[in-house]
Design a protein around this motif. Sequence first.
Motif, PDB file in Angstrom:
ATOM      1  N   ASP A   1      -6.226  -5.834   8.254  1.00  9.18           N
ATOM      2  CA  ASP A   1      -7.256  -5.972   7.233  1.00  9.18           C
ATOM      3  C   ASP A   1      -8.444  -5.090   7.570  1.00  9.18           C
ATOM      4  O   ASP A   1      -8.473  -4.419   8.602  1.00  9.18           O
ATOM      5  N   ALA A   2      -9.418  -5.088   6.682  1.00 11.43           N
ATOM      6  CA  ALA A   2     -10.589  -4.229   6.846  1.00 11.43           C
ATOM      7  C   ALA A   2     -11.603  -4.800   7.825  1.00 11.43           C
ATOM      8  O   ALA A   2     -12.604  -4.147   8.133  1.00 11.43           O
ATOM      9  N   GLU A   3     -11.371  -6.011   8.312  1.00 10.93           N
ATOM     10  CA  GLU A   3     -12.290  -6.651   9.254  1.00 10.93           C
ATOM     11  C   GLU A   3     -11.846  -6.493  10.706  1.00 10.93           C
ATOM     12  O   GLU A   3     -12.461  -7.059  11.603  1.00 10.93           O
ATOM     13  N   GLY A   4     -10.762  -5.759  10.921  1.00 12.02           N
ATOM     14  CA  GLY A   4     -10.256  -5.588  12.279  1.00 12.02           C
ATOM     15  C   GLY A   4      -9.245  -6.618  12.695  1.00 12.02           C
ATOM     16  O   GLY A   4      -8.818  -6.644  13.853  1.00 12.02           O
TER      17      GLY A   4
ATOM     18  N   ALA B   1      -5.351   1.203   3.039  1.00 10.74           N
ATOM     19  CA  ALA B   1      -6.175   0.569   2.006  1.00 10.74           C
ATOM     20  C   ALA B   1      -7.451   1.361   1.764  1.00 10.74           C
ATOM     21  O   ALA B   1      -7.884   1.535   0.609  1.00 10.74           O
ATOM     22  N   ARG B   2      -8.047   1.847   2.834  1.00 14.59           N
ATOM     23  CA  ARG B   2      -9.277   2.629   2.690  1.00 14.59           C
ATOM     24  C   ARG B   2      -9.023   3.917   1.908  1.00 14.59           C
ATOM     25  O   ARG B   2      -9.792   4.282   1.014  1.00 14.59           O
ATOM     26  N   LEU B   3      -7.926   4.602   2.216  1.00 16.34           N
ATOM     27  CA  LEU B   3      -7.603   5.835   1.504  1.00 16.34           C
ATOM     28  C   LEU B   3      -7.264   5.572   0.036  1.00 16.34           C
ATOM     29  O   LEU B   3      -7.570   6.387  -0.840  1.00 16.34           O
ATOM     30  N   GLN B   4      -6.632   4.445  -0.212  1.00 17.25           N
ATOM     31  CA  GLN B   4      -6.241   4.104  -1.580  1.00 17.25           C
ATOM     32  C   GLN B   4      -7.406   3.506  -2.373  1.00 17.25           C
ATOM     33  O   GLN B   4      -7.350   3.418  -3.605  1.00 17.25           O
ATOM     34  N   GLY B   5      -8.446   3.091  -1.655  1.00 18.09           N
ATOM     35  CA  GLY B   5      -9.615   2.531  -2.322  1.00 18.09           C
ATOM     36  C   GLY B   5      -9.392   1.153  -2.900  1.00 18.09           C
ATOM     37  O   GLY B   5      -9.945   0.807  -3.949  1.00 18.09           O
ATOM     38  N   VAL B   6      -8.584   0.343  -2.181  1.00 20.83           N
ATOM     39  CA  VAL B   6      -8.287  -1.004  -2.680  1.00 20.83           C
ATOM     40  C   VAL B   6      -8.578  -2.028  -1.583  1.00 20.83           C
ATOM     41  O   VAL B   6      -8.478  -1.723  -0.394  1.00 20.83           O
TER      42      VAL B   6
ATOM     43  N   LEU C   1       0.831  -1.202   0.000  1.00 20.14           N
ATOM     44  CA  LEU C   1       0.000   0.000   0.000  1.00 20.14           C
ATOM     45  C   LEU C   1       0.868   1.256   0.000  1.00 20.14           C
ATOM     46  O   LEU C   1       1.984   1.248   0.520  1.00 20.14           O
ATOM     47  N   ARG C   2       0.325   2.321  -0.564  1.00 21.17           N
ATOM     48  CA  ARG C   2       1.117   3.522  -0.802  1.00 21.17           C
ATOM     49  C   ARG C   2       1.377   4.338   0.471  1.00 21.17           C
ATOM     50  O   ARG C   2       2.500   4.783   0.706  1.00 21.17           O
ATOM     51  N   GLU C   3       0.353   4.608   1.252  1.00 22.69           N
ATOM     52  CA  GLU C   3       0.494   5.555   2.364  1.00 22.69           C
ATOM     53  C   GLU C   3       1.169   4.909   3.578  1.00 22.69           C
ATOM     54  O   GLU C   3       0.904   3.755   3.903  1.00 22.69           O
TER      55      GLU C   3
END
Length: 232
Positions: free
Chosen positions: A121-124, A81-86, A71-73
Amino acid sequence: MTRIVVVTGTDTGVGKTIATAALAARAVAAGERVLVVKPVQTGIDPDRAEAADVDTVADLAAVDVQELARLREPLAPDTAARLQGVPIPTVREHVARIRELLPAYDRVIIEGAGGLLVRLDAEGGTLLDLARDLTFALRRADGSPVEVVVVCRAGLGTLNHTELTVTALRAVQVEPAGLVIGSWPRDPGLAETCNRTDLPRVTGVPVLAVVPDGAGALAPEEFRAAAPAWFG
């Protein structure tokens, strides 16, 4: 039987990558086939030529490496991931992928991102979840051991941060295998000297290694020759 080592830190910037390289170099010196896995790497801009953590480890320790997501940031993985939209893999997916890689190696070392409770991950899901899930899955499957190594600072604050990390691991029935002081100063002060004694006393976890400050700047051949001596 493959040995699995999960490397976490008490915080970001404590020396996890160099400690991971040292663990890998020591295993290679003992004749083991070693793979280092980074589940999520953040802070790498694909538009610039930047070395990721796995690149540093591969260079210093001369081992195989795998990075499962990038991821970039330079933020926590779920935020980046949320900011990058992936989308990014879940902890369950990381565990499944790591298990697929085990048969080809004697030792697989997994380097986390930041501290133990940073969300991967996005699930915590966190590295704590990954370590717990690997431990219990492999215990049921074939008994392959999972060791968790905690990389900590030498200076003020490290006793509290390290105790918190060890307590979190024990809360999910994962006993840490040892501590690594990630960057030992050339001229240690009173705090550092006392902490080196107090860390195993207050946590009940042995200090496995003390990595000297600047170790990552050594030439790879020097690093590989020196690393085994950093372990007690």
